[in-house]
Design a protein around this motif. Structure first.
Motif, mmCIF file in Angstrom:
data_model
loop_
_atom_site.group_PDB
_atom_site.id
_atom_site.type_symbol
_atom_site.label_atom_id
_atom_site.label_comp_id
_atom_site.label_asym_id
_atom_site.label_seq_id
_atom_site.Cartn_x
_atom_site.Cartn_y
_atom_site.Cartn_z
ATOM 1 N N SER A 1 -16.983 -9.224 -13.682
ATOM 2 C CA SER A 1 -18.215 -8.642 -13.790
ATOM 3 C C SER A 1 -17.931 -7.176 -13.001
ATOM 4 N N TYR A 2 -18.294 -5.858 -13.611
ATOM 5 C CA TYR A 2 -18.065 -4.700 -13.282
ATOM 6 C C TYR A 2 -16.775 -4.081 -13.466
ATOM 7 N N VAL A 3 -15.886 -4.590 -13.962
ATOM 8 C CA VAL A 3 -14.478 -4.070 -14.219
ATOM 9 C C VAL A 3 -14.285 -3.590 -15.671
ATOM 10 N N SER A 4 -14.243 -2.253 -15.747
ATOM 11 C CA SER A 4 -14.433 -1.608 -17.023
ATOM 12 C C SER A 4 -12.799 -1.751 -17.667
ATOM 13 N N ASP A 5 -11.820 -1.665 -16.728
ATOM 14 C CA ASP A 5 -10.495 -1.895 -17.099
ATOM 15 C C ASP A 5 -9.430 -1.963 -15.934
ATOM 16 N N SER A 6 -8.324 -2.364 -16.078
ATOM 17 C CA SER A 6 -7.313 -2.654 -15.036
ATOM 18 C C SER A 6 -5.972 -2.227 -15.446
ATOM 19 N N LEU A 7 -5.170 -2.145 -14.425
ATOM 20 C CA LEU A 7 -3.818 -1.917 -14.725
ATOM 21 C C LEU A 7 -2.982 -2.522 -13.474
ATOM 22 N N VAL A 8 -2.168 -3.585 -13.770
ATOM 23 C CA VAL A 8 -1.411 -4.285 -12.829
ATOM 24 C C VAL A 8 0.056 -3.566 -12.662
ATOM 25 N N ILE A 9 0.271 -3.393 -11.375
ATOM 26 C CA ILE A 9 1.528 -2.459 -10.996
ATOM 27 C C ILE A 9 2.329 -3.163 -10.095
ATOM 28 N N GLU A 10 3.787 -2.947 -9.986
ATOM 29 C CA GLU A 10 4.529 -3.555 -8.832
ATOM 30 C C GLU A 10 4.304 -2.534 -7.572
ATOM 31 N N ASP A 11 4.146 -2.866 -6.327
ATOM 32 C CA ASP A 11 3.663 -2.027 -5.453
ATOM 33 C C ASP A 11 4.484 -2.515 -3.935
ATOM 34 N N THR A 12 5.525 -1.766 -3.680
ATOM 35 C CA THR A 12 6.116 -2.352 -2.244
ATOM 36 C C THR A 12 6.421 -3.775 -2.458
ATOM 37 N N GLY A 13 6.958 -4.207 -3.462
ATOM 38 C CA GLY A 13 7.467 -5.812 -3.442
ATOM 39 C C GLY A 13 6.095 -6.645 -3.677
ATOM 40 N N GLY A 14 5.104 -6.040 -4.205
ATOM 41 C CA GLY A 14 3.892 -6.935 -4.454
ATOM 42 C C GLY A 14 3.070 -6.649 -5.545
ATOM 43 N N LEU A 15 2.260 -7.294 -6.120
ATOM 44 C CA LEU A 15 1.559 -6.722 -7.132
ATOM 45 C C LEU A 15 -0.069 -6.091 -6.674
ATOM 46 N N THR A 16 -0.194 -4.901 -7.250
ATOM 47 C CA THR A 16 -1.651 -4.267 -6.981
ATOM 48 C C THR A 16 -2.257 -3.860 -8.192
ATOM 49 N N ALA A 17 -3.603 -4.335 -8.347
ATOM 50 C CA ALA A 17 -4.483 -4.084 -9.470
ATOM 51 C C ALA A 17 -5.274 -2.805 -9.412
ATOM 52 N N LEU A 18 -5.017 -1.816 -10.074
ATOM 53 C CA LEU A 18 -5.659 -0.529 -10.113
ATOM 54 C C LEU A 18 -6.652 -0.799 -10.961
ATOM 55 N N VAL A 19 -8.095 -0.684 -10.517
ATOM 56 C CA VAL A 19 -9.221 -1.080 -11.311
ATOM 57 C C VAL A 19 -10.148 0.436 -11.549
ATOM 58 N N TYR A 20 -10.679 0.304 -12.665
ATOM 59 C CA TYR A 20 -11.599 1.395 -13.054
ATOM 60 C C TYR A 20 -12.975 0.582 -13.105
ATOM 61 N N GLU B 1 -1.152 -9.723 -19.365
ATOM 62 C CA GLU B 1 -1.859 -11.232 -19.137
ATOM 63 C C GLU B 1 -2.746 -11.239 -17.651
ATOM 64 N N LEU B 2 -2.135 -10.628 -16.691
ATOM 65 C CA LEU B 2 -2.868 -10.547 -15.553
ATOM 66 C C LEU B 2 -4.236 -9.551 -15.822
ATOM 67 N N GLU B 3 -3.870 -8.318 -16.310
ATOM 68 C CA GLU B 3 -5.129 -7.626 -16.636
ATOM 69 C C GLU B 3 -6.122 -8.296 -17.335
ATOM 70 N N ALA B 4 -5.805 -9.073 -18.151
ATOM 71 C CA ALA B 4 -6.842 -9.717 -19.078
ATOM 72 C C ALA B 4 -7.720 -10.505 -18.032
ATOM 73 N N VAL B 5 -6.999 -11.298 -16.943
ATOM 74 C CA VAL B 5 -8.035 -12.034 -16.104
ATOM 75 C C VAL B 5 -8.872 -11.042 -15.112
ATOM 76 N N VAL B 6 -8.250 -9.953 -15.023
ATOM 77 C CA VAL B 6 -9.127 -9.155 -14.051
ATOM 78 C C VAL B 6 -9.984 -8.351 -14.823
ATOM 79 N N ASN B 7 -9.798 -8.105 -16.078
ATOM 80 C CA ASN B 7 -10.771 -7.357 -16.730
ATOM 81 C C ASN B 7 -12.018 -8.379 -17.271
ATOM 82 N N ASN B 8 -12.006 -9.416 -17.104
ATOM 83 C CA ASN B 8 -12.995 -10.553 -17.317
ATOM 84 C C ASN B 8 -14.098 -10.721 -15.939
#
Length: 553
Positions: free
Chosen positions: A469-488, A460-467
């Protein structure tokens, strides 16, 4: 729904459509049903001469092409068990799966064979080139002599060529093993899914009598999904072969440009796709138009005319003659789905998985509620394991004719996959309304626990990130207690707009506060990181999430 032999459905269809086109390689050879049946007969004679028996496993590994279908259909109609392997598998994995499946024969694409070795697959009796159906390897010289004499034996048996009345394919039964399909999902562990014939028939029945796609023996289908994956195999090949339709294999990487060109030339009756393909078409061709006409579309009459024109051009781009676009394999981006829904583009979103061969839910596009993936197909029951299935997401569980037999040579995984009362645990989360419409929420394994125990579904978070501009795709992961968006990022579009990679990444980082305004407090994106190249993906084009997980502590 009364079970009918799947192989006898093929036999009937081949007889009735003998001179009609069955299989084509895009911009290449075409085979009629009669020619397909002749190739199958030659392979049947070869199987018999090599001592292959009913129930023996035959592995198949190659890119989409007509001879992939020939190999698969010949195996099944002989009464052997096809084991389709994804050509994206690494050589070591292919060796392992051929051995694990206990395959006796192996059809393989020559480009894939270059990295394989018969010594690593000692159980094989014969290895056949998918290109020309000639032997690459045989365990004994006798096998080679058999192969060389097949055409002579065929002429002795059928001196006046093969005729429709000569066909007599193996008659299967409902609970009999039809094929073994090794999964390649986001978890990275391949399991051999044992698909019974009843599951194939349930899917064929749903495609013919529930989907109402108005397909017949004059219909064309563009096969752009991997044939070794259940979604493409079932709805771009097997169903079409039972009704006498014509399947066109793209035989190359299905880029949006190639796909749209093929649609223009072939005019498919139905389009089977994964959301990512449609989303790429949207971003490449529609979004720039929408951005340019944003102001004009606010004017009622002018906006209506622009919307109608966009819908008309989009339908034309997809070949202009399709009944509907059927999406499956992954969640559809909500914002893009909302746009398609608003312009009444004829698309529908189904839900399925390999273990159900693959379809679980479907609804006609004109009746599908926004955000839903449809209702259970005939012969399938669905329940949501939740105290309040309409409001509180729970695991989706199923039982019925389309459910698999278990995992091949893996009793432990099979036992873990079913409840005590016999329902298959899909591992997906969802809710179901009072009318039986299912709404997906994400994978149980992907779910992240929020700081106060909230359930966070990264999709659900990735759908927001993917909207953005200039984001081809994304992956949201848990990272040291927070959320990181990996973006291509869409580096190509950024360069076309005069931005360096550094400037593009800086622009995207600046979007994080805007993204977080949309997200709840417990699901805020802490930081954004950038991928130098696209994510590694499954054949459904889903990201292989397990490759990108980090220590969450």
């Amino acid at each position: 729904m009364n079970f009918q032999s799947v192989n006898k459905l093929f036999e009937k269809s081949f007889r009735e459509n003998w001179d009609r086109p069955a299989l084509s390689n895009y911009q290449g050879d075409t085979f009629t049903y009669g020619e397909l049946a002749t190739k199958i007969e030659l392979l049947h004679m070869g199987f018999q001469a090599c001592g292959l028996k009913k129930g023996d496993k035959i592995a198949i590994c190659g890119r989409n092409q007509a001879n992939w279908a020939v190999s698969f259909l010949a195996t099944m109609t002989y009464g052997a068990v096809p084991v389709p392997l994804l050509h994206e598998f690494k050589p070591g994995n292919i060796h392992y799966l051929v051995n694990h499946s206990q395959a006796k024969a192996f059809f393989v694409d020559e480009m894939i064979w270059e990295n394989l070795s018969e010594e690593e697959m000692p159980g094989l009796v014969v290895i056949v080139s998918m290109k020309d159906l000639k032997y690459i390897y045989s365990k004994s010289e006798e096998m080679q002599r058999i192969r060389n004499g097949i055409f002579r034996a065929f002429l002795e048996k059928h001196p006046d060529r093969l005729h429709p009345q000569d066909l007599d394919y193996y008659e299967d039964s409902a609970d009999e093993l039809a094929l073994i399909n090794y999964t390649s999902g986001t978890s990275g562990f391949s399991k051999g899914v044992m698909i019974p014939y009843r599951a194939l028939y349930a899917n064929i029945f749903a495609a013919r009598y529930v989907a109402e796609p108005q397909m017949d023996n004059t219909s064309n289908m563009v096969a752009m999904l991997p044939s070794a994956h259940m979604y493409g195999m079932m709805f771009e090949l097997l169903f079409e072969m039972t009704i006498g339709a014509h399947t066109h294999f793209l035989t190359r990487v299905p880029s949006p440009k190639i796909i749209l060109k093929a649609f223009q030339e072939i005019h498919p009756a139905v389009i089977i796709a994964v959301p990512l393909i449609i989303e790429k078409v949207y971003k490449m061709q529609l979004k720039p138009v929408l951005d340019r006409t944003k102001t004009f579309r606010k004017i009622p009459i002018l906006g209506q005319a622009i919307t109608y024109k966009i819908r008309s051009e989009l339908i034309k781009a997809f070949g202009g003659e399709f009944e509907e676009v059927i999406l499956g394999g992954a969640a559809f981006n909500p914002d893009i789905e909302q746009f398609f829904h608003k312009i009444r583009f004829p698309y529908t979103v189904g839900y399925g998985m390999t273990e159900c061969a693959p379809l679980l839910t479907y609804e006609k596009w004109s009746r599908l509620p926004k955000g839903s993936c449809g209702k259970a197909i005939p012969g399938c029951e669905i329940r949501v394991d939740s105290p309040d299935p309409e409001k509180v997401p729970g695991e989706i569980q199923v039982r019925g004719e389309n459910v698999f037999l278990g995992y091949f040579r893996n009793e432990e995984e099979t036992a873990k996959s079913f409840t005590d009362d016999g329902w298959f645990k899909t591992g997906d989360m969802g809710v179901m309304d009072s009318h039986g419409y299912l709404y997906l929420r994400g994978r149980i394994k992907c779910m992240i626990l929020g700081p106060s125990g909230q359930n966070i579904y990264p999709e659900e978070l990735e759908a927001v990130v993917n909207n953005v501009s200039y984001v081809s795709d994304s992956l949201v992961i848990e990272d040291t207690g927070g959320l990181t968006a990996l973006v291509y990022p869409d580096y190509q579009q950024g360069a076309a707009d005069g931005m360096s990679k550094e400037a593009l990444m800086e622009r995207l980082r600046a979007e994080v506060p805007e993204i977080n305004k949309i997200l709840p407090n417990y699901a805020q994106i802490k930081k954004m990181e950038f991928m130098p190249e696209d994510f590694e993906r499954t054949p459904k084009r889903s990201i292989k999430r397990y490759l990108y997980q980090r220590n969450s502590k």
